[in-house]
Design an enzyme around this catalytic site. Sequence first.
Site, PDB file in Angstrom:
ATOM      1  N   ARG A   1       1.365  -3.288   9.765  1.00 27.12           N
ATOM      2  CA  ARG A   1       2.498  -3.954  10.404  1.00 27.12           C
ATOM      3  C   ARG A   1       2.666  -3.386  11.805  1.00 27.12           C
ATOM      4  NH1 ARG A   1       2.118  -7.538   7.513  1.00 27.12           N
ATOM      5  NH2 ARG A   1       3.618  -8.532   6.123  1.00 27.12           N
TER       6      ARG A   1
ATOM      7  N   HIS B   1      -2.880 -12.097  13.272  1.00 26.77           N
ATOM      8  CA  HIS B   1      -2.285 -11.846  11.939  1.00 26.77           C
ATOM      9  C   HIS B   1      -2.879 -12.787  10.882  1.00 26.77           C
ATOM     10  CE1 HIS B   1       1.479 -10.190   9.708  1.00 26.77           C
ATOM     11  NE2 HIS B   1       0.446 -10.336   8.891  1.00 26.77           N
TER      12      HIS B   1
ATOM     13  N   GLU C   1       5.642 -11.074  17.076  1.00 31.61           N
ATOM     14  CA  GLU C   1       4.701 -12.140  16.705  1.00 31.61           C
ATOM     15  C   GLU C   1       5.419 -13.481  16.779  1.00 31.61           C
ATOM     16  OE1 GLU C   1       2.723 -11.254  12.983  1.00 31.61           O
ATOM     17  OE2 GLU C   1       2.252  -9.227  13.630  1.00 31.61           O
TER      18      GLU C   1
HETATM   19  N1  LIG Z   1      -2.430  -8.305   8.287  1.00 27.78           N
HETATM   20  C1  LIG Z   1      -2.151  -8.975   7.187  1.00 27.78           C
HETATM   21  O1  LIG Z   1      -2.393 -10.181   7.095  1.00 27.78           O
HETATM   22  C2  LIG Z   1      -1.567  -8.252   6.000  1.00 27.78           C
HETATM   23  C3  LIG Z   1      -1.586  -8.864   4.738  1.00 27.78           C
HETATM   24  C4  LIG Z   1      -1.104  -8.152   3.645  1.00 27.78           C
HETATM   25  C5  LIG Z   1      -0.564  -6.900   3.802  1.00 27.78           C
HETATM   26  N2  LIG Z   1      -0.499  -6.336   5.040  1.00 27.78           N
HETATM   27  C6  LIG Z   1       0.061  -4.996   5.237  1.00 27.78           C
HETATM   28  O2  LIG Z   1      -0.940  -4.063   4.861  1.00 27.78           O
HETATM   29  C7  LIG Z   1      -0.303  -2.834   4.439  1.00 27.78           C
HETATM   30  C8  LIG Z   1      -0.876  -2.394   3.097  1.00 27.78           C
HETATM   31  O3  LIG Z   1      -0.590  -3.380   2.123  1.00 27.78           O
HETATM   32  P1  LIG Z   1      -0.793  -3.020   0.569  1.00 27.78           P
HETATM   33  O4  LIG Z   1      -0.803  -4.305  -0.176  1.00 27.78           O
HETATM   34  O5  LIG Z   1      -1.903  -2.052   0.402  1.00 27.78           O
HETATM   35  O6  LIG Z   1       0.579  -2.273   0.275  1.00 27.78           O
HETATM   36  P2  LIG Z   1       0.841  -1.177  -0.869  1.00 27.78           P
HETATM   37  O7  LIG Z   1       2.315  -1.132  -1.055  1.00 27.78           O
HETATM   38  O8  LIG Z   1      -0.045  -1.411  -2.041  1.00 27.78           O
HETATM   39  O9  LIG Z   1       0.351   0.175  -0.159  1.00 27.78           O
HETATM   40  C9  LIG Z   1       1.031   0.740   0.902  1.00 27.78           C
HETATM   41  C10 LIG Z   1       0.880   2.245   0.805  1.00 27.78           C
HETATM   42  O10 LIG Z   1       1.611   2.848   1.899  1.00 27.78           O
HETATM   43  C11 LIG Z   1       1.969   4.123   1.414  1.00 27.78           C
HETATM   44  N3  LIG Z   1       2.945   4.801   2.245  1.00 27.78           N
HETATM   45  C12 LIG Z   1       4.298   4.683   2.225  1.00 27.78           C
HETATM   46  N4  LIG Z   1       4.841   5.555   3.088  1.00 27.78           N
HETATM   47  C13 LIG Z   1       3.810   6.233   3.655  1.00 27.78           C
HETATM   48  C14 LIG Z   1       3.743   7.269   4.603  1.00 27.78           C
HETATM   49  N5  LIG Z   1       4.846   7.816   5.141  1.00 27.78           N
HETATM   50  N6  LIG Z   1       2.523   7.715   4.981  1.00 27.78           N
HETATM   51  C15 LIG Z   1       1.390   7.189   4.437  1.00 27.78           C
HETATM   52  N7  LIG Z   1       1.408   6.216   3.491  1.00 27.78           N
HETATM   53  C16 LIG Z   1       2.602   5.751   3.116  1.00 27.78           C
HETATM   54  C17 LIG Z   1       2.490   3.833   0.009  1.00 27.78           C
HETATM   55  O11 LIG Z   1       2.547   4.997  -0.778  1.00 27.78           O
HETATM   56  C18 LIG Z   1       1.476   2.826  -0.487  1.00 27.78           C
HETATM   57  O12 LIG Z   1       0.461   3.452  -1.259  1.00 27.78           O
HETATM   58  C19 LIG Z   1       1.193  -3.143   4.396  1.00 27.78           C
HETATM   59  O13 LIG Z   1       1.797  -2.697   5.597  1.00 27.78           O
HETATM   60  C20 LIG Z   1       1.248  -4.655   4.356  1.00 27.78           C
HETATM   61  O14 LIG Z   1       2.466  -5.156   4.899  1.00 27.78           O
HETATM   62  C21 LIG Z   1      -0.992  -6.988   6.130  1.00 27.78           C
END
Ligand SMILES: NC(=O)c1ccc[n+]([C@@H]2O[C@H](COP(=O)([O-])OP(=O)(O)OC[C@H]3O[C@@H](n4cnc5c(N)ncnc54)[C@H](O)[C@@H]3O)[C@@H](O)[C@H]2O)c1
Length: 353
Positions: free
Chosen positions: A258, A306, A287
């Site tokens: 994000r 995105h 965005e």
């Molecule tokens: N670009 C895109 O199209 C797109 C699509 C889907 C998801 N995303 C983003 O990708 C990222 C990962 O998604 P996901 O499905 O793996 O989410 P998820 O919730 O499975 O994993 C996110 C991880 O971040 C960790 N986290 C929380 N606080 C933290 C910190 N202080 N330091 C390090 N890690 C920390 C959590 O423990 C968790 O394991 C999210 O930000 C999501 O919004 C982007």
Amino acid sequence: VTGTRVLAAGDHFLLTTLLREALRDELGDGCRVRELTLPWPAEPYRPVSEVDEASGDENRLIEALAGAEVAVTQFAPFTRKVFGRAPRLRLVVVSRGGPVNVNLEAATEHDVAVCHLPGRNADAVAEFSFGLTVATCRNLAAGHASLAGGGRWPGHFNQYGHAGMELSGATVGLVGYGAVGRRVGRLFTACGARVLAHDPYVADLEPGVIRVDALADLLAVSRIVSLHQRLTERTRGQIGAAEIGLMPAGSVLVNTARGAVLDYDALCDALDSGHLAGAGLDVYPVEPLPAGHRLLRTRNLVLTPHVAGCSRDVARRAARRCAAEVGRWARGGPLANCANPAVLEGTSVPEVS
Ligand SMILES: NC(=O)c1ccc[n+]([C@@H]2O[C@H](COP(=O)([O-])OP(=O)(O)OC[C@H]3O[C@@H](n4cnc5c(N)ncnc54)[C@H](O)[C@@H]3O)[C@@H](O)[C@H]2O)c1
């Protein structure tokens, strides 16, 4: 199951027709499906009243919900106002990892269960992040832009100073090791990288992945840093000038998580000064990115709009997973991913017939 009244509120990615077909396959012809198509992505998602990342407006949703017990959507704005005006509604299934377009508190007060699809596009995002890293490290986008924009054969990419770095043997630092980070780790490990992960909330790392408790320690040794943390109050602005400054000179940063986790001015400064060799970005501070934004003028960036989570497989799978959740609810079975399970302790779930 027969007679269940469902609103399928699709959009131009999660097509309303995909939702309708998946619901029919799951519930049979007896279910009554009403349809609404939201404008995303022709119109970007936006905050609607108190919810975030939503598409469409509350009044049209209220109209479409008349009499519905169940709604299935990706972006419809389920605000307090909507729950107040949809008295028969008992279940909302949101085809996203986090139901940020739903006011969960209002849903619970109105006795509506809210389900979501954790990890629904994790494979798509992981593959894309890996590809974006290769594109950033190996002049893939820059080479294409040189050729496509006039056909001039760009010899300079073969000069030592412009040549990129391999993933094999590189140290890759993952910030966030959830559904996406874990999969990205597998892809990097498979091509011979040394993979480190920093995630304070995850205990089980896959074989070959090295846990690093302090973010600073991971940044200090990673030639490639890939961001996969959730946006939380703690991760907002987590990677700023000081953190980028810790990365070895000539390293690469990739963000598909994000926009708000990264300070983009600090990133541009580090690219301008040459401290970072490149960056790959799929997400932004605003965005869509406004014309003239500094990111559009900074060199050594690979930019995508995105789209990491958008594959046709994601849309088809999401429709089927949503329909399966509606099927479990309609048959009185346990739900797979309910964000407010307290509601289920009431009388809202029908008995198994
Ligand atoms: N670009 C895109 O199209 C797109 C699509 C889907 C998801 N995303 C983003 O990708 C990222 C990962 O998604 P996901 O499905 O793996 O989410 P998820 O919730 O499975 O994993 C996110 C991880 O971040 C960790 N986290 C929380 N606080 C933290 C910190 N202080 N330091 C390090 N890690 C920390 C959590 O423990 C968790 O394991 C999210 O930000 C999501 O919004 C982007």
